[in-house]
Design a protein around this motif. Structure first.
Motif, mmCIF file in Angstrom:
data_model
loop_
_atom_site.group_PDB
_atom_site.id
_atom_site.type_symbol
_atom_site.label_atom_id
_atom_site.label_comp_id
_atom_site.label_asym_id
_atom_site.label_seq_id
_atom_site.Cartn_x
_atom_site.Cartn_y
_atom_site.Cartn_z
ATOM 1 N N GLU A 92 0.821 -1.211 0.000
ATOM 2 C CA GLU A 92 0.000 0.000 0.000
ATOM 3 C C GLU A 92 0.859 1.267 0.000
ATOM 4 O OE1 GLU A 92 -3.386 0.174 -0.349
ATOM 5 O OE2 GLU A 92 -3.069 -1.964 -0.734
ATOM 6 N N SER B 286 -6.602 -6.732 4.721
ATOM 7 C CA SER B 286 -7.718 -5.881 4.291
ATOM 8 C C SER B 286 -7.871 -4.671 5.201
ATOM 9 C CB SER B 286 -9.026 -6.684 4.251
ATOM 10 O OG SER B 286 -9.340 -7.193 5.523
ATOM 11 N N LYS B 287 -7.642 -4.847 6.518
ATOM 12 C CA LYS B 287 -7.710 -3.717 7.443
ATOM 13 C C LYS B 287 -6.600 -2.711 7.149
ATOM 14 C CE LYS B 287 -8.799 -4.133 11.830
ATOM 15 N NZ LYS B 287 -8.856 -4.564 13.255
ATOM 16 N N LYS C 272 -5.193 -2.139 4.246
ATOM 17 C CA LYS C 272 -5.554 -1.425 3.012
ATOM 18 C C LYS C 272 -6.552 -0.317 3.308
ATOM 19 C CE LYS C 272 -7.067 -2.268 -1.743
ATOM 20 N NZ LYS C 272 -7.464 -3.281 -2.741
ATOM 21 N N ASN C 273 -7.536 -0.610 4.154
ATOM 22 C CA ASN C 273 -8.560 0.372 4.512
ATOM 23 C C ASN C 273 -7.961 1.543 5.298
ATOM 24 O OD1 ASN C 273 -11.389 1.262 4.869
ATOM 25 N ND2 ASN C 273 -11.014 0.747 7.017
ATOM 26 N N ILE C 274 -7.071 1.232 6.259
ATOM 27 C CA ILE C 274 -6.450 2.274 7.090
ATOM 28 C C ILE C 274 -5.630 3.240 6.240
ATOM 29 C CG2 ILE C 274 -4.698 2.686 8.870
ATOM 30 C CD1 ILE C 274 -5.643 -0.060 10.097
ATOM 31 N N SER D 182 -5.759 3.753 3.021
ATOM 32 C CA SER D 182 -6.628 4.464 2.078
ATOM 33 C C SER D 182 -7.296 5.654 2.754
ATOM 34 C CB SER D 182 -7.678 3.509 1.511
ATOM 35 O OG SER D 182 -8.619 4.209 0.724
ATOM 36 N N LYS D 183 -7.823 5.454 3.963
ATOM 37 C CA LYS D 183 -8.540 6.518 4.664
ATOM 38 C C LYS D 183 -7.596 7.615 5.163
ATOM 39 C CE LYS D 183 -12.825 4.202 5.765
ATOM 40 N NZ LYS D 183 -13.844 3.893 6.782
ATOM 41 N N GLN E 271 -6.999 9.877 2.449
ATOM 42 C CA GLN E 271 -8.170 10.710 2.188
ATOM 43 C C GLN E 271 -8.355 11.799 3.238
ATOM 44 O OE1 GLN E 271 -11.590 8.082 1.850
ATOM 45 N NE2 GLN E 271 -10.433 6.668 0.536
ATOM 46 N N HIS F 268 -8.760 11.189 6.737
ATOM 47 C CA HIS F 268 -9.425 10.773 7.988
ATOM 48 C C HIS F 268 -8.446 10.869 9.155
ATOM 49 C CE1 HIS F 268 -13.199 8.936 6.287
ATOM 50 N NE2 HIS F 268 -12.458 9.040 5.196
ATOM 51 N N LEU G 28 -9.865 6.183 13.346
ATOM 52 C CA LEU G 28 -9.545 4.885 12.754
ATOM 53 C C LEU G 28 -8.960 3.887 13.744
ATOM 54 C CD1 LEU G 28 -7.802 6.151 9.478
ATOM 55 C CD2 LEU G 28 -10.122 5.234 9.672
#
Length: 608
Positions: free
Chosen positions: A89, A133-134, A136-138, A140-141, A144, A146, A151
């Protein structure tokens, strides 16, 4: 020249370094010049302090600095997949910073979240039970915009067990603010220390020095100023019970520190909080303010004239060795956290040269509970040598990782059943500085019975003799309890442990600095099946030298795991010596010179 004023000023150095690190993400040469001038210390000495601590950086560590736990329990969860996910990532390998300086990605040893692996800290916000997957989400946010606060996962306390019988739970029962502290109204200093002595309370961080005796020594040393330090630098891999105590009952700790201050005549207390627990700091500070407001801290506490006590927090910066009390004190004084020689003990000359008591979180939390429940009731729990209960941090191959409050005296096999452990091959007891336990230990009890017998554990030649002689010897625990099933590879675990001690040795004494490095190389050799029996003999020899000649507890205990593993699991080492391939054999000098001698003899014969 070091004066009283300059020494006191230097105690703020760590705070200054932290302020710069958080604001700019690293400490620059320009920053260092200003600090050097302000504190009147050389650039070389300042750089020595900065480089000593894991969480201070001399180059940009990224707006979002990620520390992924690489300790052995994490390695057995999703560490490799989680590490790869971060690398994919971010587009960088671990140990690097992205070109735009947005992310820095680093590994670190245990961060006190072994019951919730894999885990990481991002700008010291905790992230637990990580999966690809967690991750990737962290990431990504964060890209953005966040916030980390929105988080992150505040760690669960995971209190899995307390004694079933009424009145047997000591730590995790209902807490009524000030109840233990208020008992001081009817007690003088001598009576408090006498009560603590009779309770047989001893240091719960792993050293087990009698608490009442330590307090007595400090009280007996006359001084215009004395200090109480709470050692909340819970750095032993696999240990997190102090984290849970600090989150559940910060007031209990403040009461324990204040009672200690009353008993020895100290007016100032400091909580040395490990950097990895920064997320707990606000809660502790809020509790300190409440205590001051309610008259449980500050001036004339409880209306007792002259009973004054204040508590502050000092943040560590990532150094396992600062769990040793003299190293911790050096760190508080703005120095490298290096242990000192024992010319004086802290109770004689400690923080700023004044008599100082250093106690662990669990030890201090026990004191108000003892006053609260009464000595007689306290002595009814546990065993004769070790009354009370013990907190254990459980992680690894079991159904219920978390914190357990058990009575001293519970059988190891019964405790394993409580945790839901199945097919257990070994237990790492007391963390990386502890010992490996095998089935020959499972009938032993967790207690302090026959403590002196523990010193002979390395004199046995085989596991059967060990089992016969050690069956009645209790197991003392600082709090770490790692469980490994029969699928786990012992040598790989030992590799993780030896790497840890190479990284965490302060480097001040040769046996620890060099010896652990050489042992790490020996483990590499064993893993590659390049070792022979002489290597095993040298490991035992070197381990003994390190234990006997190191300056502090880190070196003295760094080889415990290796020695106990070799004793109890000889087959795991033996199978690594049996490689059949010629390339995997260690160099045999005698065999090689034998062939050389025969060739020379043959040549000489032909000339004759």
């Amino acid at each position: 020249m070091v004066t009283k004023e300059t020494a006191a000023k230097r105690t703020t150095l760590m705070n200054v370094l932290w302020d710069i690190q958080r604001k700019r993400r690293f400490i620059s040469r320009d920053d260092m010049k200003k600090i050097s001038s302000e504190f009147n210390i050389s650039m070389i000495e300042l750089e020595g302090v900065i480089s000593f601590y894991h969480f201070f950086h001399l180059s940009d560590a990224g707006k979002y600095t990620i520390y992924l736990n690489c300790s052995t329990i994490s390695q057995h969860k999703d560490y490799q997949d989680v590490k790869k996910a971060f690398q994919d990532e971010l587009g960088i390998l671990i140990g690097n910073v992205t070109p735009d300086k947005l992310f820095g990605f680093f590994k670190t040893s245990c961060i006190g979240l072994s019951d919730q692996e894999s885990s990481a800290l991002i700008n010291f916000y905790p992230f637990t039970n990580l999966t690809p997957s967690k991750v990737k989400n962290i990431i990504s946010k964060l890209k953005q915009g966040h916030s980390l606060e929105s988080l992150s996962d505040f760690p669960k306390d995971n209190i899995q067990y307390t004694p079933k019988e009424d009145g047997k739970t000591i730590f995790f029962k209902k807490y009524n603010k000030g109840e233990g502290l208020k008992k001081l109204i009817a007690l003088n200093q001598v009576e408090v220390i006498d009560l603590v002595k009779k309770s047989k309370l001893s240091g719960r961080g792993g050293a087990f020095f009698p608490t009442g005796m330590k307090w007595q020594f400090c009280k007996d040393n006359e001084s215009d100023q004395k200090y109480i330090i709470c050692n909340a630098d819970e750095g032993e891999p696999g240990t997190f019970k102090d984290r849970v105590l600090l989150n559940q009952y910060p007031g209990l700790l403040l009461e324990g520190m204040t009672i200690a201050g009353y008993a020895v005549g100290a007016t100032e207390g400091t909580i040395y909080l490990r950097a990895e627990y920064l997320f707990l700091k606000n809660k502790i500070e809020k509790t300190i303010k409440e205590f001051n407001k309610d008259g449980l801290l500050g001036k004339n506490i409880l209306g007792i004239e002259g009973f004054n006590f204040e508590v502050t927090i000092h943040m560590g910066a990532g150094a396992y060795v600062c769990g040793e009390e003299t190293a911790l004190i050096a760190s508080m004084e703005g120095k490298r956290g290096e242990p000192t020689t024992k010319e004086y003990f802290p109770v004689e000359k400690g923080y700023l040269g004044k008599p100082t008591v250093v106690n662990n979180v669990e030890t201090l939390c026990a004191v108000p509970r003892i006053l609260e429940m009464g000595l007689d009731n306290y002595l009814k729990t546990g065993t004769s040598a070790t009354p009370g209960t013990k907190l254990l941090s459980v992680s690894g191959d079991c159904d219920k990782p978390g914190v357990y409050e058990i009575e001293w005296g519970m059988k190891l096999k019964d405790f394993l059943n409580l945790t839901g452990a199945k097919d257990t091959q070994m237990v790492l007891f007391n963390g990386f500085s502890g010992e490996f336990l095998s089935e020959v230990d499972f009938d032993r009890e967790i207690s302090g019975e026959n403590l002196l017998a523990e010193h002979i554990q390395f004199t046995f030649e085989d596991p059967i003799e060990y089992s016969q002689k050690m069956s009645g010897v209790g197991l003392r625990s600082g709090g770490s309890f790692m469980i490994f099933n029969k699928e786990r590879d012992l040598i790989s675990i030992l590799k993780n442990i030896t790497k840890f001690f190479v990284a965490e040795s302060c480097g001040i004494c040769v046996p620890c600095r060099t010896g652990n490095f050489l042992l790490n190389k020996k483990i590499n050799k064993i893993m590659l099946c390049h070792a022979d029996k002489d290597d095993l003999h040298e490991i035992k020899e070197w381990s003994t030298i390190i234990k006997q000649s190191s300056r502090c507890g880190l070196g003295k205990t760094s080889t415990n795991c290796l020695l106990t593993a070799m004793l109890k699991f000889p087959g795991e080492f033996q199978k690594c010596l049996l490689a059949e391939s010629d390339i995997n054999q260690s160099f045999d000098l005698e065999k090689s010179t034998e062939i050389y001698d025969s060739i020379i003899h043959e040549i000489e014969s032909s000339y004759e």
